[in-house]
Design a protein around this motif. Structure first.
Motif, mmCIF file in Angstrom:
data_model
loop_
_atom_site.group_PDB
_atom_site.id
_atom_site.type_symbol
_atom_site.label_atom_id
_atom_site.label_comp_id
_atom_site.label_asym_id
_atom_site.label_seq_id
_atom_site.Cartn_x
_atom_site.Cartn_y
_atom_site.Cartn_z
ATOM 1 N N SER A 176 43.580 34.473 41.715
ATOM 2 C CA SER A 176 43.860 33.442 40.723
ATOM 3 C C SER A 176 43.267 32.124 41.205
ATOM 4 O O SER A 176 42.897 31.992 42.369
ATOM 5 N N CYS A 207 37.988 35.556 34.069
ATOM 6 C CA CYS A 207 38.438 36.509 33.055
ATOM 7 C C CYS A 207 39.748 36.086 32.407
ATOM 8 O O CYS A 207 40.609 35.475 33.046
ATOM 9 N N ALA A 219 38.091 49.678 40.426
ATOM 10 C CA ALA A 219 38.054 48.963 39.154
ATOM 11 C C ALA A 219 37.100 49.694 38.219
ATOM 12 O O ALA A 219 36.343 50.574 38.636
ATOM 13 N N ALA A 269 41.993 34.809 35.475
ATOM 14 C CA ALA A 269 41.902 35.372 36.824
ATOM 15 C C ALA A 269 40.466 35.276 37.316
ATOM 16 O O ALA A 269 39.515 35.250 36.527
ATOM 17 N N SER A 270 40.321 35.234 38.615
ATOM 18 C CA SER A 270 39.007 35.321 39.248
ATOM 19 C C SER A 270 38.889 36.736 39.798
ATOM 20 O O SER A 270 39.666 37.129 40.665
ATOM 21 N N ILE A 271 37.948 37.486 39.274
ATOM 22 C CA ILE A 271 37.757 38.863 39.729
ATOM 23 C C ILE A 271 36.384 38.959 40.357
ATOM 24 O O ILE A 271 35.379 38.604 39.739
ATOM 25 N N TRP A 274 40.817 42.735 31.597
ATOM 26 C CA TRP A 274 40.396 41.343 31.631
ATOM 27 C C TRP A 274 39.047 41.181 30.935
ATOM 28 O O TRP A 274 38.082 41.822 31.321
ATOM 29 N N ARG A 288 41.123 41.005 42.679
ATOM 30 C CA ARG A 288 41.559 40.054 41.651
ATOM 31 C C ARG A 288 42.334 38.940 42.325
ATOM 32 O O ARG A 288 43.190 39.168 43.160
#
Length: 122
Positions: A54, A114, A23, A70-72, A96, A52
């Motif tokens: 959700s 994000c 990333a 999203a949850s990153i 994001w 990443r």
């Protein structure tokens, strides 16, 4: 004196480094001022590793998180800077915008809520 959290951070880092998705954390910072004393911003790319995911509908609904967020999670030891709400994460070919950041007690993970955004690079 070292605490159990220090050991946990080292263990998590050792176990996961090189196994997560690559990333980029794009950090937005003031790099100078123009003739009108207005800040000039630029984006700096910081390589890191993360995953990443959700939010499940129940969690999103109870917390008021939009369904397209999203949850990153970023491995803290892979990132040289501290992420904040002005930053953008690029992972899996998408960009994001960070809307919220949390860190676990051992500071081994940055968890970022994000929203979809666009490429910040020029």
């Amino acid at each position: 004196m070292a605490s159990i959290l220090d050991d946990l951070k080292d263990d998590v880092s050792a176990a996961l480094t090189g196994t997560l998705r690559s990333a980029t954390y794009w950090q937005n910072a003031i790099t100078g001022y123009n003739d009108y004393n207005e800040p000039i911003y630029s984006w700096t790319a910081n390589a890191c590793e993360g995953i990443r995911g959700s939010y499940d509908p129940a969690t999103a609904g109870l917390a008021g998180i939009p369904r397209d967020h999203a949850s990153i999670e970023l491995l803290a030891s892979s990132l040289a800077v501290t992420p904040d709400e002005t930053g953008i994460i690029e992972i899996e070919g998408r960009f994001w915008q960070i809307t919220h950041v949390d860190v676990d007690p051992a500071t081994s993970w940055w968890t970022c809520e994000c929203a979809v955004t666009t490429d910040p690079s020029p």
